[in-house]
Design a protein around this motif. Structure first.
Motif, mmCIF file in Angstrom:
data_model
loop_
_atom_site.group_PDB
_atom_site.id
_atom_site.type_symbol
_atom_site.label_atom_id
_atom_site.label_comp_id
_atom_site.label_asym_id
_atom_site.label_seq_id
_atom_site.Cartn_x
_atom_site.Cartn_y
_atom_site.Cartn_z
ATOM 1 N N SER A 38 78.409 49.808 55.986
ATOM 2 C CA SER A 38 77.210 50.130 55.217
ATOM 3 C C SER A 38 76.838 51.602 55.355
ATOM 4 N N PHE A 39 76.844 52.103 56.603
ATOM 5 C CA PHE A 39 76.527 53.528 56.803
ATOM 6 C C PHE A 39 77.570 54.426 56.139
ATOM 7 N N TRP A 40 78.826 54.040 56.213
ATOM 8 C CA TRP A 40 79.896 54.814 55.583
ATOM 9 C C TRP A 40 79.691 54.861 54.069
ATOM 10 N N SER A 41 79.350 53.716 53.494
ATOM 11 C CA SER A 41 79.102 53.664 52.047
ATOM 12 C C SER A 41 77.946 54.560 51.647
ATOM 13 N N LEU A 135 85.400 57.077 46.276
ATOM 14 C CA LEU A 135 84.889 55.934 45.509
ATOM 15 C C LEU A 135 85.678 54.666 45.822
ATOM 16 N N GLN A 136 86.962 54.816 46.184
ATOM 17 C CA GLN A 136 87.753 53.641 46.536
ATOM 18 C C GLN A 136 87.195 52.952 47.779
ATOM 19 N N VAL A 137 86.536 53.745 48.655
ATOM 20 C CA VAL A 137 85.908 53.133 49.835
ATOM 21 C C VAL A 137 84.773 52.209 49.396
ATOM 22 N N LEU A 138 83.976 52.675 48.431
ATOM 23 C CA LEU A 138 82.886 51.837 47.919
ATOM 24 C C LEU A 138 83.440 50.569 47.279
ATOM 25 N N ALA A 139 84.536 50.710 46.537
ATOM 26 C CA ALA A 139 85.133 49.533 45.911
ATOM 27 C C ALA A 139 85.635 48.548 46.964
ATOM 28 N N THR A 140 86.241 49.069 48.022
ATOM 29 C CA THR A 140 86.763 48.203 49.086
ATOM 30 C C THR A 140 85.634 47.489 49.823
ATOM 31 N N VAL A 141 84.587 48.244 50.166
ATOM 32 C CA VAL A 141 83.446 47.633 50.860
ATOM 33 C C VAL A 141 82.784 46.592 49.967
ATOM 34 N N GLY A 142 82.598 46.928 48.693
ATOM 35 C CA GLY A 142 81.944 45.992 47.784
ATOM 36 C C GLY A 142 82.705 44.697 47.596
ATOM 37 N N SER A 143 84.035 44.762 47.654
ATOM 38 C CA SER A 143 84.824 43.557 47.412
ATOM 39 C C SER A 143 85.127 42.760 48.683
ATOM 40 N N THR A 144 85.113 43.423 49.836
ATOM 41 C CA THR A 144 85.507 42.721 51.068
ATOM 42 C C THR A 144 84.346 42.366 51.989
ATOM 43 N N ALA A 145 83.255 43.130 51.945
ATOM 44 C CA ALA A 145 82.154 42.898 52.888
ATOM 45 C C ALA A 145 81.603 41.468 52.823
ATOM 46 N N ALA A 192 75.783 45.295 52.883
ATOM 47 C CA ALA A 192 76.776 46.353 52.726
ATOM 48 C C ALA A 192 77.404 46.337 51.339
ATOM 49 N N ALA A 193 77.625 45.152 50.789
ATOM 50 C CA ALA A 193 78.384 45.040 49.536
ATOM 51 C C ALA A 193 77.569 45.400 48.296
ATOM 52 N N ILE A 194 76.315 44.963 48.234
ATOM 53 C CA ILE A 194 75.546 45.134 46.997
ATOM 54 C C ILE A 194 75.359 46.609 46.629
ATOM 55 N N PRO A 195 74.869 47.470 47.547
ATOM 56 C CA PRO A 195 74.758 48.893 47.164
ATOM 57 C C PRO A 195 76.108 49.521 46.839
ATOM 58 N N ALA A 196 77.164 49.106 47.568
ATOM 59 C CA ALA A 196 78.488 49.677 47.323
ATOM 60 C C ALA A 196 78.957 49.375 45.903
ATOM 61 N N VAL A 197 78.757 48.147 45.455
ATOM 62 C CA VAL A 197 79.181 47.768 44.100
ATOM 63 C C VAL A 197 78.349 48.494 43.049
#
Length: 231
Positions: A38-41, A135-145, A192-197
């Motif tokens: 979440s902090f990374w995102s 941005l790929q980090v956000l996509a990864t966090v959003g899909s896996t968190a 973590a996932a919702i803001p990332a997506v």
């Protein structure tokens, strides 16, 4: 008995820190992983918002200079071969190839237009990679968190049922802490996932618009140079 059980449940600390402290090692690791993600995102989100704002401002400022009527050679000499701005770097790439395409006698080497276009295309690709990096980090966090959080929940509930079986007791004081700790992992996963997506979609669209602006500028610049080649 029921009153005593309710009293024990009320005395328990259900704060997030207490739930984390009582969780098993696996669930703690899952929670820590989700908090770090979440902090990374959010660090990427803030950085990209600032970067895109600067890129749009730089493009607007350079666009006004480019269309001010100032000679292109003079403008290139002012900004130099290695400018700081993204639009300036694309312009510099085209101008450097334009100058390289002139022979010593003042004539033009064949295929100058194609080389200028390729030079600016390469510069645009580099700028796009810089804008879209992270941005790929956000996509990864959003899909896996959410799934990581779900794993923590499943593990926590399994551990809670093991405690119930060991203690042969299903009262609220035994069941509630384990279930609460497990569900906290799911909550952190969604946190973590919702803001990332959301921001992945927004920032991707912003990046595409900025890159489209660079491509439009490159096409206009190439058209201007083409007119000079044909004149």
């Amino acid at each position: 008995m029921e009153a005593e059980t309710l009293a024990l449940a009320q005395e328990m600390d259900f704060s997030m820190w207490a739930l984390f402290a009582r969780a098993t090692l696996i669930v703690k690791l899952v929670m820590l992983m989700l908090v770090v993600a979440s902090f990374w995102s959010w660090s990427i989100i803030v950085q990209k918002i600032i970067t895109y704002r600067k890129a749009r401002l730089e493009a607007e400022v350079f666009d006004r200079r480019f269309w001010s009527g100032e000679p292109l050679d003079t403008l290139f000499d002012e900004i130099g071969a290695e400018p700081a701005g993204q639009s300036e770097r694309i312009f510099a790439a085209g101008m450097m190839e334009w100058r390289r395409s002139h022979r010593n006698d003042g004539g033009l080497i064949a295929g100058a237009t194609a080389r200028i276009d390729r030079s600016m295309d390469v510069a645009i690709v580099k700028e796009a990679e810089g804008l879209q990096g992270g941005l790929q980090v956000l996509a990864t966090v959003g899909s896996t968190a959410p799934f990581i959080g779900l794993f923590g929940t499943v593990w926590g509930i399994m551990h809670a049922f093991i405690n119930i079986a060991e203690q042969q007791n299903t009262n609220l004081a035994v069941v509630a802490p384990g279930i609460a700790e497990a569900l906290l992992a799911t909550g952190l996963g969604l946190l973590a996932a919702i803001p990332a997506v959301i921001f992945y979609n927004k920032l991707s669209a912003d990046s595409d618009r900025i890159v489209a602006g660079y491509e439009a500028f490159a096409d206009e610049f190439a058209t201007i140079l083409s007119r000079q080649l044909d004149s």
